[in-house]
Design an enzyme around this catalytic site. Structure first.
Site, mmCIF file in Angstrom:
data_model
loop_
_atom_site.group_PDB
_atom_site.id
_atom_site.type_symbol
_atom_site.label_atom_id
_atom_site.label_comp_id
_atom_site.label_asym_id
_atom_site.label_seq_id
_atom_site.Cartn_x
_atom_site.Cartn_y
_atom_site.Cartn_z
ATOM 1 N N TRP A 124 6.310 3.500 11.181
ATOM 2 C CA TRP A 124 5.781 2.283 10.533
ATOM 3 C C TRP A 124 6.654 1.086 10.850
ATOM 4 O O TRP A 124 6.147 -0.021 11.024
ATOM 5 C CB TRP A 124 5.640 2.516 9.029
ATOM 6 C CG TRP A 124 4.725 3.663 8.748
ATOM 7 C CD1 TRP A 124 5.051 4.863 8.205
ATOM 8 C CD2 TRP A 124 3.315 3.746 9.056
ATOM 9 N NE1 TRP A 124 3.950 5.681 8.145
ATOM 10 C CE2 TRP A 124 2.873 5.015 8.662
ATOM 11 C CE3 TRP A 124 2.402 2.860 9.627
ATOM 12 C CZ2 TRP A 124 1.555 5.440 8.812
ATOM 13 C CZ3 TRP A 124 1.088 3.266 9.784
ATOM 14 C CH2 TRP A 124 0.678 4.544 9.381
ATOM 15 N N ASP A 173 9.443 -3.072 3.573
ATOM 16 C CA ASP A 173 8.234 -2.276 3.376
ATOM 17 C C ASP A 173 8.627 -1.130 2.445
ATOM 18 O O ASP A 173 9.366 -0.231 2.827
ATOM 19 C CB ASP A 173 7.759 -1.751 4.739
ATOM 20 C CG ASP A 173 6.630 -0.727 4.618
ATOM 21 O OD1 ASP A 173 6.217 -0.397 3.492
ATOM 22 O OD2 ASP A 173 6.165 -0.257 5.685
ATOM 23 N N LYS A 196 0.326 5.401 -2.652
ATOM 24 C CA LYS A 196 1.279 6.505 -2.858
ATOM 25 C C LYS A 196 1.709 6.533 -4.335
ATOM 26 O O LYS A 196 1.226 7.363 -5.091
ATOM 27 C CB LYS A 196 2.455 6.375 -1.900
ATOM 28 C CG LYS A 196 1.985 6.519 -0.430
ATOM 29 C CD LYS A 196 2.795 5.707 0.492
ATOM 30 C CE LYS A 196 2.279 5.495 1.901
ATOM 31 N NZ LYS A 196 1.548 6.524 2.576
#
Ligand SMILES: Cc1ncc(COP(=O)(O)O)c(C=O)c1O
Length: 363
Positions: free
Chosen positions: A105, A175, A199
């Site tokens: 990511w 992030d 999540k």
């Protein structure tokens, strides 16, 4: 299996949500709080929905102790849109930004940013398959960088930062998609914290952006309206139709976390769950965790047997026992147990029990 024949779901995202929240959402599905409507059917301009959104923001602010000079935005576009929005809004002076590569990511964020400015990789653990997290010092960062970018928890590789890099006056962008709300963080150390919801927060479809006010309002003229943080900040995340249902469920998750002791209690539970699983893996002869001990994630626990066929067998047999979504990311294989906030200790214990049985049967 637990109540309602629900499995223990170790998915990396979308992932398990707290059962009391799901039950409340179920109870309110057809008629929210006497309004005679579902939240799914409500105008986002209605007083009922505005209250839902305001309370969600307020509870998130309390949980994370977000200072007053930060805006909280509830956006769409997933985590991936932030890979573009961050550079489009923050490359505001020299158009230089420094990125730390700690996984897939982070790399995607870096590649996207390269379309907009002079982007430098200041550290990377890619040569070691991202099994550790680099220690960044202030000297590693370009003095005139517009921002520094990190990924605090690396969902695929099972690593996490165990420190907050010191970047001085240069805004630190993080992030936190896969570890937001898992433990307390000092928000004031960051310029932007952003996270996809799917999540620890709620259903997919919403992205939380927590942004220091002085970083708002720097997007160039060419930046499309939706991609300008200022548009969303000026309109209290209601510039267009927001992800209403996702905001509502997230708001219920925030209330639930508050009611169960906030982030200190959450951190304690998460650490206990992760410690139990890692301790077992480290003591076993069959399983191995490739991640450096000091950089292990308490959210995503990766492990392998060293034999790809045996790994597949493990995942299939676990599934038959109601322990689902244990396959590692398709890019690296092996196993991954995502033990987010809503995974109870009983789920971790059931997994360890199964791992022991599987080890005994496959010596
Ligand atoms: C750490 C991290 N960042 C970004 C993303 C991408 O998020 P999305 O799929 O919402 O675009 C993910 C997805 O799992 C992730 O784990």
């Amino acid at each position: 299996m637990s109540a309602y024949n629900r499995v223990y779901n170790f998915s990396a995202g979308p992932s398990v949500l707290p059962l009391p929240v799901l039950e409340k959402v179920r109870d309110e599905l057809l008629n929210y709080d006497g309004s005679g409507q579902s939240v799914m059917e409500m105008s986002h301009r209605s007083s009922e929905f505005k209250k839902i959104a305001q309370e969600a923001e307020q509870n998130l602010r309390e949980l994370m102790n977000i200072p007053d000079n930060y805006k909280v935005l509830f956006l769409q576009g997933g985590g991936t849109l932030q890979f573009s929005m961050v550079p489009m809004n923050l490359l505001r002076n020299t158009k230089k930004a420094d990125y730390v590569l700690t996984g897939t990511w982070a790399k995607k964020a870096y590649k996207e940013a390269c379309r907009f400015g002079d982007i430098k990789v200041v550290a990377s653990s890619e040569d070691d398959t991202f099994t550790w997290v680099p220690k960044i010092k202030k000297e590693d960062i370009r003095e005139d960088a517009d921002y520094v970018y990190i990924t605090t928890n690396n969902t695929i590789y099972g690593t996490a930062y165990n420190y907050v890099p010191e970047t001085g006056d240069i805004p630190l962008v993080a992030d936190m998609s896969s570890n937001i709300l898992s433990e307390p963080v000092d928000v004031s150390k960051f310029g932007i914290i952003w996270a996809g919801a799917q999540k620890n927060v709620g259903p997919a479809g919403m992205t939380i952006v927590i942004i220091r006010e002085d970083l708002i309002g720097h997007a160039g003229e060419e930046v499309p309206a939706y991609l300008d943080y200022k548009i969303h900040a000026d309109n209290d995340s209601m510039y267009n139709t927001p992800p209403c249902f996702a905001i509502y469920v997230a708001g219920e998750v925030f209330k639930h976390i508050k009611a169960t002791g906030g982030l200190d209690a959450m951190q304690k539970r998460n650490r206990e769950k992760a410690a139990k699983l890692y301790e077992y893996i480290d003591s076993s002869e069959l399983y191995k965790c490739p991640v450096a001990k000091e950089d292990r994630s308490i959210m995503n626990v990766v492990f392998v047997t060293g034999n790809a066929d045996l790994d597949k067998k493990f995942v299939a047999e676990a599934k038959a026992k109601g322990l689902v979504n244990l396959a590692g990311h398709r890019s690296i294989g092996g196993m991954r147990a995502s033990i987010y906030n809503a995974m109870p200790m009983e789920g971790v214990e059931a997994l360890i029990e199964f791992m022991k049985e599987f080890e005994a049967a496959n010596k």
